[in-house]
Design a protein around this motif. Structure first.
Motif, PDB file in Angstrom:
ATOM      1  N   CYS A   1       0.837  -1.200   0.000  1.00 60.87           N
ATOM      2  CA  CYS A   1       0.000   0.000   0.000  1.00 60.87           C
ATOM      3  C   CYS A   1       0.878   1.259   0.000  1.00 60.87           C
ATOM      4  O   CYS A   1       1.982   1.254   0.548  1.00 60.87           O
ATOM      5  N   THR A   2       0.342   2.303  -0.561  1.00 61.10           N
ATOM      6  CA  THR A   2       1.016   3.591  -0.470  1.00 61.10           C
ATOM      7  C   THR A   2       0.778   4.178   0.922  1.00 61.10           C
ATOM      8  O   THR A   2      -0.085   3.706   1.676  1.00 61.10           O
TER       9      THR A   2
ATOM     10  N   GLN B   1      -2.814   5.232   1.236  1.00 59.23           N
ATOM     11  CA  GLN B   1      -3.724   4.086   1.412  1.00 59.23           C
ATOM     12  C   GLN B   1      -3.592   3.510   2.825  1.00 59.23           C
ATOM     13  O   GLN B   1      -4.588   3.100   3.443  1.00 59.23           O
TER      14      GLN B   1
END
Length: 335
Positions: free
Chosen positions: A160-161, A164
């Motif tokens: 995930c970033t 996110q």
């Protein structure tokens, strides 16, 4: 241990302990209107006498030592490592004779012997099963919970970033306005699987493995999972209640509340079993709890109320489980 449990169980079934002078012989009597039912446990030495019939002399001495008005009925229970050598003592039908194979923890009642004596068969077999060593189980529950936490961490921090990840924490962490106003009750559970970083994850999972494996081996998979999740939920409720009372808008994540529930359960088992369970002593556990709680008091961003709530919840839940089990074992069985 077997005789200690028998000494606890028989009074619950109407038997009274008799004061016998012979070493290794324990007697109980149940006085009824028509007769007196006597149960005599003879704990034989590891090395039997060459003439096993000499053991019968102990029976005669017991009978001479006891006096009852009216009819007395006797059951003699031999406890030995070599049941085959004393089987001949069970051949007569005047008194009932049973054998407990000490090594196998098994009750032997031969065909010519009375097998229904004041519910003694069920009582003895219940105690034997209770004290039978259990094979160490693999802590599948503990390992499974650790695996899920690690998997979620990998997804959050590797796949995930940052945006996110923060959104996921905001939508799954324990935040009392979202729970009370938006009815997002799932947060009480999902927050137990979210961690803020690698140190947070490692500290919780190492602790869970060290403590959880002991508890799961002692109580089994189902009860362990019950202790873990119910403690974690109650820890979340305590944390939210504290924040509501103090009007604090704090988002809480991590498995420490549930883990402290397992610590509380282990504390209960240790204190109620004479201070020792599987190489963990009560002083060591107290020292561990002190260090865990005290470190949280001096560190920032630690939900100490979840720790306290989990610890207390786990202790009380374990106490309830132990009382229920004790009640089940003590309940007289009827045919």
């Amino acid at each position: 241990m077997f005789l200690e449990r028998i000494n606890e169980q028989l009074p619950l079934h109407g038997f009274e302990r008799m004061n016998l002078t012979q070493q290794g012989i324990f007697g109980f009597v149940k006085q009824e209107e028509e007769q007196n039912s006597c149960v005599i446990f003879i704990n034989l030495p590891d090395e039997l006498p060459k003439n096993v019939w000499s053991i019968r002399y102990s029976e005669q001495q017991v009978k001479a030592e006891i006096y009852f008005e009216g009819v007395a009925k006797f059951l003699f229970v031999y406890i030995t490592d070599e049941p085959d050598k004393i089987r001949c003592l069970c051949e007569d039908n005047f008194d009932a004779h049973w054998i407990i194979a000490r090594n196998e923890r098994k009750l032997l009642i031969y065909e010519n012997q009375l097998d229904n004596y004041c519910n003694m068969k069920d009582i003895i077999e219940g105690v034997l099963v209770e004290n039978k060593p259990q094979k160490k189980i693999t802590a599948f529950g503990t390992i499974g919970i650790i695996g899920i936490n690690v998997l979620i961490y990998v997804i959050m921090y590797w796949l995930c970033t940052a945006e996110q990840r923060n959104e996921l924490i905001d939508n799954t962490g324990l935040f009392w306005p979202a729970v009370t106003y938006n009815h997002e009750y799932f947060r009480i559970v999902t927050s137990m699987f979210i961690h803020s970083g690698i140190n947070h994850l490692i500290n919780n999972m190492v602790l869970l493995y060290c403590i959880g494996s002991y508890v799961e081996d002692s109580v089994g998979h189902v009860k362990f999972m019950l202790l873990y999740f119910v403690s974690g939920i109650l820890a979340g409720v305590v944390s939210m209640s504290y924040n509501i009372i103090n009007n604090q808008l704090i988002l809480s994540i991590g498995a420490s509340g549930a883990i402290f529930g397992i610590v509380g359960a282990l504390a209960c088992f240790i204190f109620l079993s004479k201070g020792m369970i599987k190489d963990i002593t009560a002083p060591r556990l107290i020292f561990f709890i002190f260090l865990s709680i005290s470190s949280g008091l001096y560190e920032q961003d630690v939900d100490n109320m979840a720790h306290f709530g989990g610890l207390l919840s786990g202790f009380l839940l374990a106490l309830i489980l132990m009382l229920l089990q004790k009640r089940r074992l003590k309940k007289p069985k009827t045919r």
